[in-house]
Write an enzyme that holds these catalytic residues in place. Structure first.
Site, PDB file in Angstrom:
ATOM      1  N   SER A 175      50.055 -50.964-122.554  1.00  0.00           N
ATOM      2  CA  SER A 175      49.152 -50.745-121.419  1.00  0.00           C
ATOM      3  C   SER A 175      47.804 -50.177-121.830  1.00  0.00           C
ATOM      4  O   SER A 175      47.714 -49.362-122.764  1.00  0.00           O
ATOM      5  CB  SER A 175      49.806 -49.784-120.417  1.00  0.00           C
ATOM      6  OG  SER A 175      50.985 -50.332-119.883  1.00  0.00           O
ATOM      7  N   HIS A 210      53.029 -46.808-113.569  1.00  0.00           N
ATOM      8  CA  HIS A 210      54.263 -46.966-114.342  1.00  0.00           C
ATOM      9  C   HIS A 210      55.169 -45.743-114.235  1.00  0.00           C
ATOM     10  O   HIS A 210      56.390 -45.879-114.073  1.00  0.00           O
ATOM     11  CB  HIS A 210      53.932 -47.268-115.796  1.00  0.00           C
ATOM     12  CG  HIS A 210      53.370 -48.633-116.015  1.00  0.00           C
ATOM     13  ND1 HIS A 210      54.091 -49.774-115.764  1.00  0.00           N
ATOM     14  CD2 HIS A 210      52.145 -49.048-116.443  1.00  0.00           C
ATOM     15  CE1 HIS A 210      53.353 -50.836-116.035  1.00  0.00           C
ATOM     16  NE2 HIS A 210      52.165 -50.424-116.447  1.00  0.00           N
TER      17      HIS A 210
END
Length: 466
Positions: free
Chosen positions: A322, A399
């Site tokens: 990410s 997340h």
């Protein structure tokens, strides 16, 4: 609501008897005129002149007053067409009118409140119905027009452009968010596997909408979709058949990657899917700006994990690679602060090389930066909070809120121009451990505790000395 049918420069006295007496015939003529105008707009797609906001508001008022289904659909279609070809300032003015003049019926609300005070049965339900803004029903009726759902998504995208300068529009935005939350809930979404055989019009949108790692050309797209170790999935809605709402790109690997260049390398050698042990979610892109705030990503990742588990039982590890979009901005504030929470004078001096070009290409400079940057990044993820007390990084909020664990900090994981600009090259892995997702989510939601690997916690710096 009374209709303002006069020209803009002429005030209207709505109490004049002549106005009340002539209104029924006038409204009938106006309905015919505006409906025909809407049909003409649909045929031409270009108006002879900009559509004035009062015309749009009048169409809205008439749409709310109609009971016939056929005339209602025709009016909805006319209003949608009129809005889309109106001049930008007229579209904004129409949105302002919806926010200001299409709220709850005050008289109905007062009557319902009086009924509650009088102890009448079902009066609370009556108040609930009366307090709903009229614009919500207007939006529902607009949704009946052909292509109405897509048009409303575009309408909200237009609205979002003006929220900062026109905060009064937030009440209308709340109505959009409320309705979209129902219309786009998980029960209506369809997960589709996107591959190289997917229709070209959808593939073109994947190229256009990719928001994390830009797709350079068709060869680049093919390398992300066709090989045996690549997957792409998207959520679609029945009313937007050829429009992915969100999509995720997945790499199947034999280990957890620490940089994105290897995943995107056009010259890499693909592996057989059966040899993969790890599924890497390396890009998640929302595509519809008008659906901002409607959450799809948490459902998407969990659904894709289940599908991959069924297809490839050899894949046991599910992680992301990410970006960290807010890190460079946050670090700049810390470097400029007289009393930083995390940086002392020596650390600030070390990080001064970030202001120059190509520091990452010099091994000595890069190692000096790494020794400071990794501990600071651990603080950024584990300690830094926004005004609401949440993790300051938006991707981390997503997340971690889904129940993932912050697994690893990757120095110079993204050395593209964008990666260096937004995070000085930093990337992170979030681990989706299916047995711990709910526990991690609850710990964050209830106690603000962030799930992180021991190695990340060990990287936290000591408090700076004065």
């Amino acid at each position: 609501m009374s209709l303002d049918l006069a020209p803009k420069e002429t005030p209207v006295n709505r109490n004049r008897p002549s106005d009340r007496q002539s209104r029924p015939a006038f409204l009938g003529d106006l309905l015919d005129t505006l409906t025909e105008r809407g049909r003409n707009l649909l045929r031409r797609r270009e108006p002879e002149a900009p559509v004035a906001a009062p015309d749009l508001a009048t169409l809205g008022d008439l749409l709310l007053s109609r009971r016939g289904e056929a005339s209602g659909v025709a009016l909805a279609r006319a209003l949608v067409a009129a809005f889309e070809v109106a001049a930008p300032e007229e579209r904004r003015a129409f949105l302002e009118l919806l926010a200001e003049q299409f709220g709850p019926d005050r008289a109905a609300v007062e009557a319902a409140m009086a009924a509650i005070q009088a102890g009448e049965p079902d009066s609370i339900e009556t108040l609930h119905a009366a307090s709903e803004p009229r614009r919500q029903e207007l939006l529902r009726r607009l949704n009946l027009a052909p292509g109405g759902t897509a048009a409303l998504v575009r309408m909200r995208e237009e609205l979002l452009k003006h929220l900062r300068e026109h905060p009064e529009l937030r009440r209308l935005d709340s109505d959009f968010a409320h309705l979209f939350g129902s219309w786009f809930n998980r029960g209506f979404l369809v997960l589709r596997h996107i591959d190289w055989t997917t229709p070209a019009n959808i593939l073109e949108k994947i190229i256009r909408y990719e928001a994390v790692h830009a797709i350079q050309n068709w060869d680049d797209l093919r390398s992300r979709l066709e090989p045996t170790d690549r997957r792409c999935y998207g959520f679609f809605h029945p009313q937007l058949v050829d429009e992915p709402l969100i999509f995720v790109e997945v790499a199947l690997t034999e280990s957890i990657p620490d940089n994105v260049a290897g995943l995107l390398d056009l010259g890499r050698e693909p592996i057989e899917a059966a040899k993969a042990t790890t599924a890497v979610f390396y890009s998640i892109s929302n595509t519809q700006k008008g659906l901002a705030g409607v959450s799809f990503g948490n459902f998407l990742i969990k659904q894709v994990v289940e599908d991959l588990k069924a297809e490839l039982p050899n894949v046991k590890t599910f992680v992301t690679l990410s970006p960290v979009p807010g890190f460079a901005t946050w670090l700049k504030r810390e470097r400029e602060a007289e009393a930083s929470e995390v940086l002392d004078a020596e650390a600030k001096a070390t990080l001064a090389v970030l202001d120059g070009p190509d520091w990452h290409l010099d091994p000595q400079k890069a190692e000096a930066v790494r020794s400071v940057l990794i501990p600071v990044a651990a603080h950024y993820f584990l300690k830094a909070k926004d005004k609401a007390g949440r993790p300051v990084d938006p991707v981390a909020r997503f997340h971690l809120g889904n129940g993932a664990r912050l697994e690893r900090l990757n120095f110079l994981g993204d050395m593209s121009a964008n990666g260096l600009r937004q995070s000085h090259g930093l990337m992170v892995n979030y681990l989706y451990d299916l047995g711990q997702i709910e526990k991690n989510h609850e710990a964050l939601a209830e106690m603000g505790r962030i799930a992180a690997a021991d190695a990340v916690r060990a990287a936290l710096p000591p408090a700076p000395q004065s």
